[in-house]
Write a protein that holds these residues in place. Sequence first.
Motif, PDB file in Angstrom:
ATOM      1  N   SER A   1     -11.811 -15.310 -16.597  1.00  0.00           N
ATOM      2  CA  SER A   1     -13.129 -14.770 -16.251  1.00  0.00           C
ATOM      3  C   SER A   1     -13.827 -15.661 -15.240  1.00  0.00           C
ATOM      4  O   SER A   1     -14.532 -15.172 -14.351  1.00  0.00           O
ATOM      5  CB  SER A   1     -14.011 -14.663 -17.494  1.00  0.00           C
TER       6      SER A   1
ATOM      7  N   SER B   1     -18.734 -13.596 -20.027  1.00  0.00           N
ATOM      8  CA  SER B   1     -17.473 -13.548 -20.765  1.00  0.00           C
ATOM      9  C   SER B   1     -16.792 -14.919 -20.783  1.00  0.00           C
ATOM     10  O   SER B   1     -16.010 -15.213 -21.677  1.00  0.00           O
ATOM     11  CB  SER B   1     -16.572 -12.467 -20.189  1.00  0.00           C
TER      12      SER B   1
ATOM     13  N   LEU C   1     -12.676 -14.765 -11.900  1.00  0.00           N
ATOM     14  CA  LEU C   1     -13.361 -13.551 -11.440  1.00  0.00           C
ATOM     15  C   LEU C   1     -14.769 -13.882 -10.948  1.00  0.00           C
ATOM     16  O   LEU C   1     -15.215 -13.390  -9.901  1.00  0.00           O
ATOM     17  CB  LEU C   1     -13.413 -12.532 -12.577  1.00  0.00           C
ATOM     18  N   ALA C   2     -15.457 -14.755 -11.713  1.00  0.00           N
ATOM     19  CA  ALA C   2     -16.814 -15.139 -11.323  1.00  0.00           C
ATOM     20  C   ALA C   2     -16.804 -15.810  -9.959  1.00  0.00           C
ATOM     21  O   ALA C   2     -17.653 -15.532  -9.096  1.00  0.00           O
ATOM     22  CB  ALA C   2     -17.413 -16.071 -12.373  1.00  0.00           C
TER      23      ALA C   2
ATOM     24  N   SER D   1     -18.904 -11.490 -15.838  1.00  0.00           N
ATOM     25  CA  SER D   1     -17.771 -12.396 -16.009  1.00  0.00           C
ATOM     26  C   SER D   1     -18.251 -13.775 -16.445  1.00  0.00           C
ATOM     27  O   SER D   1     -17.579 -14.453 -17.232  1.00  0.00           O
ATOM     28  CB  SER D   1     -16.959 -12.479 -14.727  1.00  0.00           C
TER      29      SER D   1
END
Lengths: 205, 486
Positions: free
Chosen positions: A34, A21, A37-38, A18
């Motif tokens: 992203s 990304s 998410l990280a 992530s």
Amino acid sequence: MTFESFSFYLFSTILVGSALSVIFSRNPVHAALSLVLAFFTAAAIWLMLEAEFLAISLILVYVGAVMVLFLFVVMMLDININRMREGYWNYLLPAIVVSGIFLAELIVLISGRMVFEKPLEISAQITNEGNTLQLGRLLYTEYLYAFELAAVILLVAIVAAIALTLRRRKDMKVVSSSDQSSANRASRLKIVSMPVENGREREES
Amino acid sequence: MNFQLSDLYAISAEIFLLCGVSVILLLDLFLSETRRNVTYFLSLFVLVVTSVISLLVFDFEPRVVMNGLVVSGPLSATLKSILCGLIAIGLIYSKDYLQCRGLHRGEYYSLTLFAALGMMVMASSNHFLSLYLGLELLSLSLYAMVALRRDSGRSSEAAIKYFVLGAIASGMLLYGMSMIYGATGNLNIEAIVSSINSGNSDLNLLRLGLVFIIVGVGFKLGAVPFHMWIPDVYQGSPTSVTLLIGTAPKIAAFAFIIRLLAESLGHPSLHQEWSQMLTVLAVASLLIGNVVAIAQTNFKRMLAYSTIAHMGFLLLGFLTGSMNGYSASLFYILTYVFMALAGFGVILLLSKDGFEAEELSDLGGLSRSNPWSAFLLMIVMFSMAGIPPTVGFWSKLFIIQSVIEFESVWLAVVAVMTSLIGAFYYLRVVKIMYFDSNESSTTRIRYRAGLVVFSINGLMLLGMGLFPGWLLLLCQSLIQDSVRVF
């Protein structure tokens, strides 16, 4: 492979993926998502390290507040992606230099422990009680003074932000409804007694 | 963790100020525009009472309270009391100015009080954490106050410059503190001292941290080469805010460097390092400050460069690392803030609705329109230049004396030569007041309370100059009793 190491590798892979990304996605909204998410997976890794306070505050503060605000701004702004990507490769050289320095620092820190010779050790008390309790106990007793001061600083930030941004527009046409309904004759109509105008004076002037 | 009720007693001045400012903040919401004076008088009242409380809870021996975050002693109590008094006088000076410019608002007063709280925390802290938090409290309030005149482009520019450079300075300071933490494993000043004394800490890491701390302190003091923000901020802010920035925070900064350099990093091998660094800063500040001030036509900008030069003098006394040097620096800063107070105060008094009396030419003919104020301003200028019957002479003399005791005569020569250069632009102000005529711009000062305060302030500079002994004794005993050196 134990469950612990399995989940560590799982979360790490998602984290690295992530993070990549965030850098490579063309759409800023995707990049911001992203990043969320990280943050989530980083929080999960922290949780595995028994640093539950850091994990929770990362999710509450960064995911819950900062990133939502960030996404909001990214969606509101009209960003021309093509113009942003112009000259992308011009940054290659500085990027290599900076990442080289980062890499060197990482190698020094991980390999030699050359800077800090005392190894870090987690005391038994922390592992028994959990670090939220420990942090809370320190904050509200030993560092009470500093904690209160930090609160005052936040208060100053609120006062300053309001003082600097709150504007009452002079040309606003809004009428307060309570003012309207409490209006009486005296506030609307003013009777002025004028001297009767003399026709001859007007001719002279 | 050992908490006693007497700990709260030691910080009761801060507690009172915080309660007072919270009440003012709330009360101000319910006041109509015409009754804004209530806020003003309440702020004055809170400041005066805080000043008195600081003196009432006087500890004759330095006493560490609140788990090592606060030190209560003669130096902190006296500095806190003087700080609050100074801010109160500054508010009296600026009331008329604020009313003319629509700045007579509740937020102005509450931010001033918050800044006062930050300075008090700095003056009495015994821990890097409380030092830093006090500094941030002060700086944040000041950034907002500089930007408070939102419609002026120059104010916004000054605020952005101040904010960005201030943030960089804070970053540097934190970086340095973190290195000292890495070397000693502590943020508490006494623990740092004992760790350095025991020889367990890495001296090289300490030296590296020291460099960052000096850079941060240099930024905050405005010493050359970290002075670029001072002229723009002084000129761009509303003059009442300039008066606030130019006076009380200097005392807090003095306490700050006493705690950081003299108390925690005063080990002989480290003192040698910071003494050299401060020498460079001091000489550069004296030269650049005094020479560039000559070229200024704006009175506020000229005073800004003169501040830089004065900070150079302060550092001269400080770099000796001796008790005499510290007390000379304390004497210097205490007298300087009263000169700066009068210097910026006269700009506030001469300003009118829509007219800022901030150009040097605006002072032309002042001796005819306001002979008494011109006389007082002459005393202030003489004092800044260091001409004998005024107190400025003594403060410069004590600094030079301590530098000669430190056996660096060349520094003393530099100090005297640059003061000579500086005398030119101070005397030029006197010349403009007495010999240039510019009848149109200045009128009689109408603001009575400001004039009374200005008279007391100006005569005080003369009085302290005639009887400097008691103040010097006070400074010496404060430093002797409070500063814990190696």
